[in-house]
Design an enzyme around this catalytic site. Sequence first.
Site, PDB file in Angstrom:
ATOM      1  N   SER A   7      -5.498  -7.885  -6.359  1.00  0.00           N
ATOM      2  CA  SER A   7      -4.115  -7.450  -6.165  1.00  0.00           C
ATOM      3  C   SER A   7      -3.854  -7.067  -4.710  1.00  0.00           C
ATOM      4  O   SER A   7      -4.462  -6.132  -4.186  1.00  0.00           O
ATOM      5  CB  SER A   7      -3.812  -6.238  -7.052  1.00  0.00           C
ATOM      6  OG  SER A   7      -2.612  -5.627  -6.611  1.00  0.00           O
ATOM      7  N   HIS A  32      -3.119 -11.644  -7.250  1.00  0.00           N
ATOM      8  CA  HIS A  32      -2.188 -10.849  -8.055  1.00  0.00           C
ATOM      9  C   HIS A  32      -1.150 -10.216  -7.129  1.00  0.00           C
ATOM     10  O   HIS A  32      -1.495  -9.523  -6.184  1.00  0.00           O
ATOM     11  CB  HIS A  32      -2.981  -9.781  -8.803  1.00  0.00           C
ATOM     12  CG  HIS A  32      -2.204  -9.005  -9.804  1.00  0.00           C
ATOM     13  ND1 HIS A  32      -1.918  -9.477 -11.075  1.00  0.00           N
ATOM     14  CD2 HIS A  32      -1.643  -7.770  -9.734  1.00  0.00           C
ATOM     15  CE1 HIS A  32      -1.233  -8.566 -11.748  1.00  0.00           C
ATOM     16  NE2 HIS A  32      -1.043  -7.512 -10.956  1.00  0.00           N
ATOM     17  N   ASP A  34       2.055  -7.870  -6.946  1.00  0.00           N
ATOM     18  CA  ASP A  34       2.769  -6.825  -7.681  1.00  0.00           C
ATOM     19  C   ASP A  34       4.151  -6.586  -7.088  1.00  0.00           C
ATOM     20  O   ASP A  34       4.275  -6.093  -5.966  1.00  0.00           O
ATOM     21  CB  ASP A  34       1.983  -5.510  -7.595  1.00  0.00           C
ATOM     22  CG  ASP A  34       0.749  -5.512  -8.484  1.00  0.00           C
ATOM     23  OD1 ASP A  34       0.897  -5.771  -9.694  1.00  0.00           O
ATOM     24  OD2 ASP A  34      -0.348  -5.239  -7.968  1.00  0.00           O
ATOM     25  N   MET A  36       7.548  -4.466  -7.332  1.00  0.00           N
ATOM     26  CA  MET A  36       8.070  -3.215  -7.900  1.00  0.00           C
ATOM     27  C   MET A  36       9.458  -2.950  -7.350  1.00  0.00           C
ATOM     28  O   MET A  36       9.701  -3.134  -6.156  1.00  0.00           O
ATOM     29  CB  MET A  36       7.173  -2.048  -7.514  1.00  0.00           C
ATOM     30  CG  MET A  36       5.736  -2.230  -7.937  1.00  0.00           C
ATOM     31  SD  MET A  36       4.789  -0.805  -7.403  1.00  0.00           S
ATOM     32  CE  MET A  36       3.173  -1.271  -7.999  1.00  0.00           C
ATOM     33  N   HIS A  65       3.181 -10.293 -10.914  1.00  0.00           N
ATOM     34  CA  HIS A  65       3.400  -9.246 -11.920  1.00  0.00           C
ATOM     35  C   HIS A  65       4.707  -8.532 -11.589  1.00  0.00           C
ATOM     36  O   HIS A  65       4.770  -7.753 -10.636  1.00  0.00           O
ATOM     37  CB  HIS A  65       2.192  -8.278 -11.863  1.00  0.00           C
ATOM     38  CG  HIS A  65       2.270  -7.120 -12.785  1.00  0.00           C
ATOM     39  ND1 HIS A  65       1.436  -6.032 -12.672  1.00  0.00           N
ATOM     40  CD2 HIS A  65       3.085  -6.846 -13.841  1.00  0.00           C
ATOM     41  CE1 HIS A  65       1.719  -5.158 -13.615  1.00  0.00           C
ATOM     42  NE2 HIS A  65       2.728  -5.617 -14.333  1.00  0.00           N
ATOM     43  N   MET A  67       7.195  -5.844 -12.005  1.00  0.00           N
ATOM     44  CA  MET A  67       7.483  -4.512 -12.540  1.00  0.00           C
ATOM     45  C   MET A  67       8.915  -4.187 -12.142  1.00  0.00           C
ATOM     46  O   MET A  67       9.166  -3.321 -11.298  1.00  0.00           O
ATOM     47  CB  MET A  67       6.480  -3.505 -11.975  1.00  0.00           C
ATOM     48  CG  MET A  67       5.091  -3.667 -12.598  1.00  0.00           C
ATOM     49  SD  MET A  67       3.810  -2.824 -11.674  1.00  0.00           S
ATOM     50  CE  MET A  67       3.434  -4.095 -10.481  1.00  0.00           C
ATOM     51  N   MET A 136      -1.733  -3.211 -19.532  1.00  0.00           N
ATOM     52  CA  MET A 136      -1.880  -2.287 -18.391  1.00  0.00           C
ATOM     53  C   MET A 136      -2.854  -1.176 -18.767  1.00  0.00           C
ATOM     54  O   MET A 136      -2.716  -0.546 -19.818  1.00  0.00           O
ATOM     55  CB  MET A 136      -0.523  -1.664 -18.021  1.00  0.00           C
ATOM     56  CG  MET A 136       0.456  -2.608 -17.368  1.00  0.00           C
ATOM     57  SD  MET A 136      -0.163  -3.410 -15.878  1.00  0.00           S
ATOM     58  CE  MET A 136      -0.506  -1.991 -14.804  1.00  0.00           C
ATOM     59  N   GLY A 141       2.848   1.141 -11.331  1.00  0.00           N
ATOM     60  CA  GLY A 141       3.586   1.776 -10.239  1.00  0.00           C
ATOM     61  C   GLY A 141       2.779   1.993  -8.982  1.00  0.00           C
ATOM     62  O   GLY A 141       3.320   1.943  -7.888  1.00  0.00           O
ATOM     63  N   PHE A 142       1.479   2.203  -9.139  1.00  0.00           N
ATOM     64  CA  PHE A 142       0.673   2.496  -7.952  1.00  0.00           C
ATOM     65  C   PHE A 142      -0.729   1.905  -8.110  1.00  0.00           C
ATOM     66  O   PHE A 142      -1.264   1.861  -9.219  1.00  0.00           O
ATOM     67  CB  PHE A 142       0.537   4.009  -7.751  1.00  0.00           C
ATOM     68  CG  PHE A 142       1.864   4.697  -7.611  1.00  0.00           C
ATOM     69  CD1 PHE A 142       2.535   4.705  -6.387  1.00  0.00           C
ATOM     70  CD2 PHE A 142       2.465   5.286  -8.709  1.00  0.00           C
ATOM     71  CE1 PHE A 142       3.779   5.308  -6.263  1.00  0.00           C
ATOM     72  CE2 PHE A 142       3.721   5.893  -8.595  1.00  0.00           C
ATOM     73  CZ  PHE A 142       4.369   5.903  -7.368  1.00  0.00           C
ATOM     74  N   GLY A 143      -1.317   1.495  -6.991  1.00  0.00           N
ATOM     75  CA  GLY A 143      -2.713   1.088  -6.986  1.00  0.00           C
ATOM     76  C   GLY A 143      -3.590   2.325  -6.904  1.00  0.00           C
ATOM     77  O   GLY A 143      -3.096   3.433  -6.658  1.00  0.00           O
ATOM     78  N   GLY A 144      -4.868   2.143  -7.118  1.00  0.00           N
ATOM     79  CA  GLY A 144      -5.831   3.228  -6.904  1.00  0.00           C
ATOM     80  C   GLY A 144      -5.866   4.311  -7.971  1.00  0.00           C
ATOM     81  O   GLY A 144      -6.444   5.374  -7.751  1.00  0.00           O
ATOM     82  N   ASP A 174      -5.147  -4.773 -16.104  1.00  0.00           N
ATOM     83  CA  ASP A 174      -4.744  -4.395 -14.747  1.00  0.00           C
ATOM     84  C   ASP A 174      -4.665  -2.881 -14.617  1.00  0.00           C
ATOM     85  O   ASP A 174      -3.903  -2.228 -15.329  1.00  0.00           O
ATOM     86  CB  ASP A 174      -3.362  -5.034 -14.492  1.00  0.00           C
ATOM     87  CG  ASP A 174      -2.781  -4.720 -13.116  1.00  0.00           C
ATOM     88  OD1 ASP A 174      -3.477  -4.128 -12.287  1.00  0.00           O
ATOM     89  OD2 ASP A 174      -1.608  -5.087 -12.899  1.00  0.00           O
ATOM     90  N   GLY A 196      -7.388  -4.144  -7.420  1.00  0.00           N
ATOM     91  CA  GLY A 196      -6.751  -3.947  -6.117  1.00  0.00           C
ATOM     92  C   GLY A 196      -7.661  -3.183  -5.182  1.00  0.00           C
ATOM     93  O   GLY A 196      -8.317  -3.758  -4.303  1.00  0.00           O
TER      94      GLY A 196
HETATM   95  C1  DX5 Z   1      -0.279  -1.139 -10.660  1.00  0.00           C
HETATM   96  C2  DX5 Z   1      -0.410  -2.587 -10.328  1.00  0.00           C
HETATM   97  C3  DX5 Z   1      -1.804  -3.024 -10.138  1.00  0.00           C
HETATM   98  C4  DX5 Z   1      -2.524  -2.385  -8.981  1.00  0.00           C
HETATM   99  C5  DX5 Z   1      -3.976  -2.329  -9.362  1.00  0.00           C
HETATM  100  O1  DX5 Z   1       0.969  -0.856 -11.118  1.00  0.00           O
HETATM  101  O2  DX5 Z   1       0.148  -3.392 -11.356  1.00  0.00           O
HETATM  102  O3  DX5 Z   1      -1.906  -4.449 -10.056  1.00  0.00           O
HETATM  103  O4  DX5 Z   1      -2.398  -3.069  -7.771  1.00  0.00           O
HETATM  104  O5  DX5 Z   1      -4.657  -1.602  -8.413  1.00  0.00           O
HETATM  105  P1  DX5 Z   1      -6.048  -0.882  -8.732  1.00  0.00           P
HETATM  106  O6  DX5 Z   1      -7.012  -1.977  -9.085  1.00  0.00           O
HETATM  107  O7  DX5 Z   1      -6.356  -0.180  -7.472  1.00  0.00           O
HETATM  108  O8  DX5 Z   1      -5.814   0.038  -9.910  1.00  0.00           O
HETATM  109 ZN    ZN Z   2      -0.311  -5.579 -11.332  1.00  0.00          ZN
END
Ligand code: DX5
Ligand code: ZN
Length: 221
Positions: A7, A32, A34, A36, A65, A67, A136, A141-144, A174, A196
């Site tokens: 991602s 991937h 994302d 948003m 993806h 969102m 999911m 909404g957020f990575g990490g 994901d 990600g």
């Molecule tokens: C979150 C995203 C994910 C995100 C995953 O809303 O849909 O695709 O980038 O990131 P990690 O792998 O860091 O959780």
């Molecule tokens: Zn995603």
Amino acid sequence: MLILSPSILSADFTILGEQMKEVEAAGAEYLHVDVMDGIFVPSISFGMPVIASIRKASDLIFDVHLMIDRPERYIEEFAEGGADIITFHLEATDCPDQVIRSIHSLGKKAGMSIKPKTPVESILPYADRLDMLLIMSVEPGFGGQSYLPESTERICQARRLLDERGLNIDLQVDGGISTDNVHTVLGAGANVIVAGSAIFRGSISENIKAMQTAFAKFENE
Ligand code: DX5
Ligand code: ZN
């Protein structure tokens, strides 16, 4: 077949082109992407101009993806911008059937995603028209973020529901996946893994290699 979908939400956008090349050279299959909108999820990421621009720099399969609220408004633009797979959220639309139809009519693969609190069986009315189901494993909404442990049972349930109906579609997961827990996610029945921060933090090629090693270990068991 097990597929890795790094991602780019966790990429360094000042050198996105180079990082995408590194992803490709390391042998990942998908990218991937994302999207948003600040409405369906609290954050805003990037949209069509970015996707159309990076499309020119990569042969990876773009796994987009969405969102975003009411995705039916933008399917054509994402298809034209270079998406290969377009995944939308069941919770974001009143017309999932129309969205699936429009993705297919543009010659793209259709994915449907559900958030952690949406019952898995709510996808059943659409499952026979989908190319991919995305479970999911964090609130989108957020990575990490950290993998929600209850996701494992939801992946098992999704795998069961699909298998019982003879539906041979991809099952993507994901959120919060790393080499520490990918074995559990694969064991539950997923075959497309989004990651990600686990890919873009540190050396991309080493991280991808480590993930591929985990895939191979799982497959050889
Ligand atoms: C979150 C995203 C994910 C995100 C995953 O809303 O849909 O695709 O980038 O990131 P990690 O792998 O860091 O959780
Ligand atoms: Zn995603």
